[in-house]
Design an enzyme around this catalytic site. Structure first.
Site, PDB file in Angstrom:
ATOM      1  N   CYS A 113       4.521 -13.810   8.372  1.00 24.65           N
ATOM      2  CA  CYS A 113       3.885 -15.074   7.990  1.00 24.65           C
ATOM      3  C   CYS A 113       4.883 -16.217   7.730  1.00 24.65           C
ATOM      4  O   CYS A 113       5.467 -16.732   8.673  1.00 24.65           O
ATOM      5  CB  CYS A 113       2.964 -14.843   6.798  1.00 24.65           C
ATOM      6  SG  CYS A 113       1.687 -16.093   6.657  1.00 24.65           S
ATOM      7  N   ARG A 129      -7.916 -22.303   8.993  1.00 24.90           N
ATOM      8  CA  ARG A 129      -7.172 -21.068   8.714  1.00 24.90           C
ATOM      9  C   ARG A 129      -7.704 -19.957   9.591  1.00 24.90           C
ATOM     10  O   ARG A 129      -8.900 -19.860   9.839  1.00 24.90           O
ATOM     11  CB  ARG A 129      -7.308 -20.672   7.248  1.00 24.90           C
ATOM     12  CG  ARG A 129      -6.546 -21.571   6.310  1.00 24.90           C
ATOM     13  CD  ARG A 129      -6.456 -20.958   4.917  1.00 24.90           C
ATOM     14  NE  ARG A 129      -5.363 -20.003   4.818  1.00 24.90           N
ATOM     15  CZ  ARG A 129      -4.112 -20.332   4.511  1.00 24.90           C
ATOM     16  NH1 ARG A 129      -3.804 -21.576   4.279  1.00 24.90           N
ATOM     17  NH2 ARG A 129      -3.176 -19.419   4.437  1.00 24.90           N
ATOM     18  N   HIS A 188      -0.445  -9.300   7.510  1.00 32.59           N
ATOM     19  CA  HIS A 188      -0.020  -8.696   6.243  1.00 32.59           C
ATOM     20  C   HIS A 188      -0.934  -7.507   6.005  1.00 32.59           C
ATOM     21  O   HIS A 188      -1.151  -6.719   6.906  1.00 32.59           O
ATOM     22  CB  HIS A 188       0.050  -9.702   5.101  1.00 32.59           C
ATOM     23  CG  HIS A 188      -1.156 -10.542   4.868  1.00 32.59           C
ATOM     24  ND1 HIS A 188      -1.213 -11.849   5.232  1.00 32.59           N
ATOM     25  CD2 HIS A 188      -2.342 -10.268   4.304  1.00 32.59           C
ATOM     26  CE1 HIS A 188      -2.391 -12.343   4.876  1.00 32.59           C
ATOM     27  NE2 HIS A 188      -3.093 -11.419   4.317  1.00 32.59           N
TER      28      HIS A 188
END
Lengths: 447, 241
Positions: free
Chosen positions: B96, B130, B193
């Site tokens: 990220c 997002r 993640h």
């Protein structure tokens, strides 16, 4: 007249929805569409206005504390106790509590506001009092960043007219307090009051800034050193934690009180509720209300508040206590683990990843589960049961069984842990699902 | 002192870049290294800290925009050191925020530019939307990779980096080209993640094997398949986006 029609329509929709076994927010949705001003008009009429409670953790129980303390002082309080903290939930609750003429009969409204939906709310209604509890990493799948959540809370603070209550120990919340104080000093802004912790307790409440702390190492390094703590007194400070008891410093005097509430965070949030209630009662007295603001009476009311459903709620199953502990984020889970002694208690963990839980379960990796190592975890369940089991394995916590289905897991947990006190750590929708199943086999308070 | 061969793992900026579960990657990597018979030693590198003399594996995570800016400045001062380590074949995994900073640059949604260190041939722009949800990626090197993404960075690969894999569920680098992550030599960047490594031991094994071969000249895999990992992978794969 408008109120009459809107309330009548809402009541009709509610009756129809109930016949069909429908949801509690539907009448709110309908009335909101038909009459967008209904909520603002109704709330604007209340003599003490609106108290908004927001923050990522503890809203429901803290709202309940404020409501019960104000009611004990003789005030009539309107609240959204179903936990539906979106505005349509508020409207639905208003319809239920309104007279036939569409008038909401109350002195004050205490409303739990979801951080993001609060934006919609404050465009329509300005809270007189706002309590900001904390900004913990929660629901990042919705908001993306904790800074975004903090900005939402700042806007609620900006919309507040009379008193803003902030958590002195939460960095982002304290900063909102500082900015508001500056604004007030420049002539526009509410009064700011704080709740806080005695230096000795700071390490007991690690915040997100302490997350880099290595597992096993004491948390709270980033906290203030007691020897150099030069901060002024908060309006209410939590001085000491006992088992079902606490001591608060109020106006320079220590007051000890028993509590029905369990959990470190509930006890700290009690300090938050006390500050808010004190501020509201002072204004009420100044405005001629027939009430008092005596600390002893307020504390007495606090001592009888029971936790909101699923938040350290105690049930009985097979003659043994069963506790439900809601966990929604790393700080909450850490505090949950620290609040309840693991010894001699059978443990189940239920983790779902529905929208209301937060879809992203990555945060489980930010919780340290070592305290469960000695006793192990009897059952792991929920849609993310295997993720949870994998997480426990990484901390060398033995797991008895893994069963994704809540009902099957509850049955086997019950069968295998007869004669022992039980505790279930659960995410929000897992808690609702388990409560529903538990209500078929034992007494569970209706919500 | 253990007589097992050690592996030095540098954890990049854990103070600023551990927003969501990245700690799990370190935990998982060290467990897997121990299972393979190594003695992992984790060294935290925060802003201002000195790099250790010897490094076997580098691993880093994601942070908020505010933390990322602090880290970008610190990282810029070490760009040469990290490029040297990467050129020498040191295995690295960056997730990220650090994935973005290991590329050429990250232009944030508000228009500010954070210069990266250019270890990976990627560029990132902050987008308005997002990209969030469960992700499944097909990778030629690691098989099926399963994780979770939550980022607004829109990353595009240049010619010197290969994608880590092709997305079969989810967004990955950007909503358009179906790629996820990037790889140049032994450096891997990814948006997954969740944490990435606990459910994807193939990537841990790659990092450990590469490190062991570089340092000791040999690698005998010892760790076996973990049934809990298999169940967690299968269950996560079934979850809706």
């Amino acid at each position: 007249m408008r109120d009459f029609f809107s309330a009548a329509v809402g009541k009709a929709v509610r009756a129809a929805a109930r016949l069909r076994g429908g949801g509690s927010a539907l009448p709110g949705l309908v009335v909101e569409r038909l009459d967008p001003g209904f909520m603002a008009r109704g709330l604007a009429r209340l003599p003490l206005g609106v108290i908004a409670v927001s923050g990522t953790n503890g809203k429901t129980t803290t709202t309940k504390m404020i409501v019960e303390m104000l009611e004990a002082q003789g005030l009539t309080v309107f609240t959204n106790k179903t936990g539906s903290n979106f505005s349509r939930g508020v409207v639905a609750a208003m319809i239920g509590e309104s007279t036939a003429a569409g008038k909401l009969q109350a002195d004050v409204a205490v409303l739990e506001l979801d951080e993001a939906h609060a934006m919609f709310f404050i465009e329509r209604v300005k809270p007189r009092f706002t309590l900001l509890l904390n900004v913990l990493r929660d629901q990042l799948d919705r908001f993306g960043e904790i800074d975004t959540t903090a900005r939402y809370l700042q806007r609620i603070a900006d919309a507040t007219t009379d008193v803003l209550v902030v958590n002195r120990e939460d960095r982002l919340i304290a900063e909102i307090g500082d900015r508001t104080r500056e604004r007030a000093a420049a002539g526009s802004g509410p009064e700011v009051r704080e709740f806080g912790l005695a230096p000795a307790l700071l390490s007991t409440f690690p915040g997100d800034d302490d997350f880099h702390v290595v597992p096993g190492q004491a948390a709270g390094d980033a906290a203030t050193d007691p020897a150099t703590d030069t901060r002024g007194a908060a309006d209410v400070t939590l001085l000491e934690l006992g088992k079902n008891a606490a001591t608060f410093l109020i106006d320079g005097e220590a007051h000890s009180t028993p509590l029905q509430l369990e959990g470190l965070y509930n006890t700290y949030n009690a300090a938050a509720a006390l500050v808010t209630v004190r501020a509201v009662l002072e204004r009420a007295v100044a405005e001629g209300a027939d009430t008092s603001a005596r600390t002893t009476e307020v504390l007495e009311a606090l001592s009888t508040v029971r936790p909101a459903f699923g938040r350290g709620e105690k049930l009985e199953l097979d003659g043994q206590p069963l506790e439900l502990v809601l966990v929604k984020n790393p700080a909450g889970f850490r505090l949950g683990l620290a609040s309840f002694d693991a010894e001699g208690v059978a443990v189940m963990i239920a983790v779902n990843d529905q929208y209301a839980d937060g879809r992203d379960m990555s945060w489980l990796w930010d919780v340290d589960f070592e305290t469960l190592r000695a006793g192990g975890v009897d059952t792991v369940t929920g849609t993310r049961a295997w993720d949870m089991a994998l997480r426990l394995e990484h901390d060398d916590v033995p797991v008895g069984s893994v069963e994704e289905d809540l009902g099957a897991a509850l049955s086997s947990f019950r069968a295998q842990t007869q004669g022992r006190p039980r505790r279930i750590y659960c995410t929000y929708t897992a808690m609702l699902g388990l409560r529903k199943r538990l209500s078929e086999i034992t007494d569970v308070e209706e919500i | 002192m253990s007589d097992k061969p050690e592996l030095v793992i540098v954890s990049l900026y854990p103070r600023d870049m551990n927003i969501y579960g990245d700690r799990g990657n370190i935990l998982s990597l060290t467990r897997r290294a121990s299972a393979h018979g190594y003695e992992p030693r984790v060294i935290d590198l925060n802003v201002g800290d000195e790099l250790p003399e010897h490094i076997d594996i580098v691993i880093g995570g994601g942070g908020q925009d505010s933390g990322q800016a602090r880290v970008a400045a610190d990282l810029a001062g070490r760009a040469g050191q990290f490029r040297e380590l990467a050129d020498a074949g040191t295995p690295m995994l960056v997730i990220c925020g650090l994935y973005q900073l290991f590329g050429h640059r990250f232009v944030t949604a508000s228009g500010a530019t954070l210069e990266g260190i250019g270890v990976l041939d990627v560029e990132t722009r902050g987008g308005a939307e997002r990209m969030i949800g469960n992700v499944v990626v097909e990778s030629a090197d690691f098989g099926e990779i399963i994780g979770y993404e939550n980022h607004s960075g829109f990353t595009v690969l240049g010619e010197a980096s290969e994608p880590l894999g092709r997305v079969t569920q989810g967004a990955g680098n950007n909503p358009d080209d179906g790629t996820e992550g990037a790889r140049t030599g032994n450096v891997i960047g990814s948006y997954l993640h969740g944490s990435l490594l606990p459910k994807n031991p193939a990537i841990s094994d790659f990092l450990i094997e590469t490190a062991a071969l570089r340092r000791y000249g040999s690698f005998e895999p010892v760790a076996s398949v973990d049934p809990t990992v298999e169940r967690a992978r299968a269950s996560a794969k079934r979850r809706p986006r």
